[in-house]
Structure formats: C-alpha cells, structure tokens
Design a protein around this motif. Structure first.
Motif, PDB file in Angstrom:
ATOM      1  N   MET A  22      24.495 -29.921 -26.709  1.00  0.00           N
ATOM      2  CA  MET A  22      22.882 -30.099 -26.906  1.00  0.00           C
ATOM      3  C   MET A  22      22.213 -29.439 -25.508  1.00  0.00           C
ATOM      4  O   MET A  22      22.423 -29.960 -24.509  1.00  0.00           O
ATOM      5  CB  MET A  22      22.236 -31.257 -27.373  1.00  0.00           C
ATOM      6  N   LYS A  23      21.188 -28.404 -25.828  1.00  0.00           N
ATOM      7  CA  LYS A  23      20.595 -27.836 -24.803  1.00  0.00           C
ATOM      8  C   LYS A  23      19.451 -29.082 -23.989  1.00  0.00           C
ATOM      9  O   LYS A  23      19.040 -29.657 -24.820  1.00  0.00           O
ATOM     10  CB  LYS A  23      19.605 -26.685 -25.368  1.00  0.00           C
ATOM     11  N   GLN A  24      19.717 -29.015 -22.875  1.00  0.00           N
ATOM     12  CA  GLN A  24      18.790 -29.837 -22.070  1.00  0.00           C
ATOM     13  C   GLN A  24      17.231 -29.151 -21.966  1.00  0.00           C
ATOM     14  O   GLN A  24      17.120 -27.725 -21.700  1.00  0.00           O
ATOM     15  CB  GLN A  24      19.095 -29.981 -20.549  1.00  0.00           C
ATOM     16  N   ASN A  25      16.249 -30.147 -21.793  1.00  0.00           N
ATOM     17  CA  ASN A  25      14.848 -29.507 -21.699  1.00  0.00           C
ATOM     18  C   ASN A  25      14.359 -29.626 -20.240  1.00  0.00           C
ATOM     19  O   ASN A  25      14.663 -30.709 -19.612  1.00  0.00           O
ATOM     20  CB  ASN A  25      13.760 -30.309 -22.485  1.00  0.00           C
ATOM     21  N   ASN A  50      21.040 -21.445 -20.215  1.00  0.00           N
ATOM     22  CA  ASN A  50      21.002 -22.131 -21.602  1.00  0.00           C
ATOM     23  C   ASN A  50      20.062 -23.312 -21.728  1.00  0.00           C
ATOM     24  O   ASN A  50      20.571 -24.374 -22.417  1.00  0.00           O
ATOM     25  CB  ASN A  50      22.299 -22.175 -22.033  1.00  0.00           C
ATOM     26  N   TYR A  51      18.849 -23.526 -20.846  1.00  0.00           N
ATOM     27  CA  TYR A  51      18.225 -24.461 -20.789  1.00  0.00           C
ATOM     28  C   TYR A  51      17.035 -24.014 -21.780  1.00  0.00           C
ATOM     29  O   TYR A  51      16.507 -23.176 -22.074  1.00  0.00           O
ATOM     30  CB  TYR A  51      17.690 -24.848 -19.552  1.00  0.00           C
ATOM     31  N   ASN A  52      16.114 -25.154 -22.310  1.00  0.00           N
ATOM     32  CA  ASN A  52      14.968 -25.069 -22.826  1.00  0.00           C
ATOM     33  C   ASN A  52      14.072 -24.972 -21.851  1.00  0.00           C
ATOM     34  O   ASN A  52      14.012 -26.054 -21.151  1.00  0.00           O
ATOM     35  CB  ASN A  52      14.797 -26.108 -24.060  1.00  0.00           C
ATOM     36  N   ASP A  81      14.299 -33.377 -19.543  1.00  0.00           N
ATOM     37  CA  ASP A  81      15.575 -34.000 -18.941  1.00  0.00           C
ATOM     38  C   ASP A  81      15.295 -33.824 -17.311  1.00  0.00           C
ATOM     39  O   ASP A  81      15.682 -34.826 -16.622  1.00  0.00           O
ATOM     40  CB  ASP A  81      16.821 -33.437 -19.410  1.00  0.00           C
TER      41      ASP A  81
END
Length: 311
Positions: free
Chosen positions: A1-4, A26-28, A71
């Motif tokens: 799952m992508k971290q924000n 690949n982070y939001n 995050d």
C-alpha cells in the motif's frame, strides 16, 4: 500500500525536488505551500500527479486538516532570508517558531508516523571549531539560527514525550536548479551564475574569503529520503553537507571559468548575521543514515549553470 507524504514548502526550491523523488519512489504526494516564495512552475512536471494545498503553516487548523491520512511529513516551509529575521525577529518567529510547533502538533494529532525537519548549519554560528559536528553547542548569530534551534528542541521533545518520530537535518549551503536568482532568498551560487550569464559584476559581502560547504540539492533529497525511512534514525540531528569547502572568491573564479568571462566582483561590507567559515562533519549521517553525497562541486555547478542557461 502506498504511503502518503506531505511537504510543507513543497513548491519551493528544495521541497519541489523532494516532491519529484517521493513520486518516483511511489508515494502519494501532497504539497502545502502559501506560495510566498515557492512557485507552482516548480511543480510543472508533476502537477498532474500530486495534490496541492495553498496554505500557511501559521494556520494550525488548516495544517491539521491537511495532515489527515499522512504517514510522513517533510517540513521545508520557513522564512530563510537571514537579514529579514534580523530586521523583524517577531514576525519571522511566527513562521519559524510557531509555524514549526504547529507542524509537530498537527502531525501528532493526526497520527503521522515521522516528521523530517529542515534545520540549518546557521545554528553553529561562528564557533571556531571546524568541521562543525552535531554535538557542538549552538552559537546563533541571527534570529533565524535561534529559530531553527528551537525547531530542533521541539522535534526532540515531540519524539521523546509524544512518540512522534522526528529527524532533524542541518542543511549546509544547498544549491542546484530552481533556486530563484532574482529573490533575496537565493543562494550565492544561483546569483553568481545569473550574473555571469548576463555578463554582470557580482557583489561579494566581505573579503570573499568566507568558506562554505556547498551541497547539491540531489544530495539533500537523498538525505531526506533516508531520514524518512531509516529505522532508528529518529530522535537525532544530522549534518547534511559534503565535508568540503569552497571560498566565495573561488566560487566566482569557477563560475568565470565555466562561462568564459573575466569580471572582477564588487566588494561590500559584511552583512549582519553572516558566518565566516562553515564546513560539515558528516560522519554521523554516514553511519546512521547511510548518507553518501555523490555530486561533486564541479559537476553540480556545471549542471546548475546549464539549467539557468536554458531558462
């Protein structure tokens, strides 16, 4: 799952480079910036892949709302123009002191995992010991430096008392593409390169023998990514530099050589709050973060010049 992740000051010079790298990893990405010095044009290549929020770190409620679901926070927003902090210490403390406290408290309230705080080598002042090591006592010569120390104290407090993971990075003299040479906030390299391109004399404050540890923005981004992800890095302060120095006079000589011009600078008196000598000891960052600056001064200067020439 992508971290924000959220970057305060993410439309600025360093923040926009962090935004690019976090997207690449690949982070939001969410950016929070009041655009007082940042520019949306710095985000042109990534604007369709990020969330942008126009906001001010002095607005706690807006910060708290914006931090929901994040995050990691990279706290880059600040008043960085030292002479302005000298002229107006109270107003700038509202940004650099209270604004930073707002960031830490909003992060705590929103369940953020880690905050990476952009501190500064300015806190060492003109202490004669070289290189500068993190265990030295601070000797601030400007409100800006004092404000950054206070940010570090808040970071340590929130790490130890509230279990909000924090990491402080003491930037030395950062340079690279996207520094705005027309702004008084700019670094000396961007100003010198623009002067050379326009065949204009630069102003050097003092005798030009001041030494600086110039670190490329790519290496600063590397340090931020490591600070955000390395287990056990939190609760600490790290120098982010190269461990090497260049004098201001030598910098101008290098710029002249790269651009093929021959112009002598104009010398003016030292500015209040300026530091005479600054070089980092980066062993702590190497050991704890696996930090490894990879951009040589010559390579970074050439790349930065090419960026300004293409503007």
């Amino acid at each position: 799952m992508k971290q924000n992740i959220l970057i305060t000051g993410g439309a600025g010079f360093i923040g926009s480079h962090i935004a690019e790298k976090t997207l690449e990893n690949n982070y939001n990405v969410r950016i929070f910036d009041n655009l007082s010095t940042g520019k949306l044009s710095n985000l042109d290549t990534i604007k369709d892949h990020i969330e942008f929020i126009k906001g001010d770190i002095r607005d706690y409620d807006h910060l708290k709302k914006s931090f929901q679901g994040c995050d990691i926070i990279f706290h880059e927003a600040a008043e960085v123009f030292v002479p302005r902090t000298v002229k107006d210490p109270i107003e700038t403390s509202m940004i650099n002191d209270i604004g930073t406290l707002n960031v830490f408290e909003a992060a705590r309230q929103c369940g953020v995992q880690r905050v990476v705080f952009a501190s500064s080598c300015a806190i060492y002042g003109d202490a004669p010991q070289l290189p500068k090591v993190e265990t030295m006592l601070p000797r601030p010569k400007s409100p800006y430096a004092a404000q950054k120390i206070m940010g570090e104290y808040y970071a340590k407090l929130y790490n130890d008392l509230y279990q909000l993971e924090t990491v402080c990075l003491r930037y030395f003299n950062v340079y690279g593409p996207r520094q705005d040479p027309s702004s008084p906030y700019s670094g000396v390299i961007s100003i010198f390169l623009t002067k050379a391109i326009n065949n204009e004399q630069p102003i050097i404050y003092g005798d030009g023998n001041q030494n600086r540890d110039f670190v490329n923005v790519k290496d600063v981004v590397q340090a931020n990514m490591l600070a955000a992800t390395q287990t056990g890095a939190n609760g600490n302060v790290y120098n982010v530099g190269t461990g090497k120095t260049v004098s201001i006079n030598a910098l101008w000589e290098n710029v002249c050589k790269l651009t093929g011009i021959s112009l002598s600078p104009t010398y003016e008196p030292f500015r209040s709050g300026d530091i005479l000598a600054s070089v980092s000891d980066i062993r702590h960052a190497i050991q704890k973060l696996s930090y490894s600056p990879s951009i040589s001064f010559e390579e970074g200067l050439k790349e930065t010049l090419e960026w300004y020439q293409c503007k």
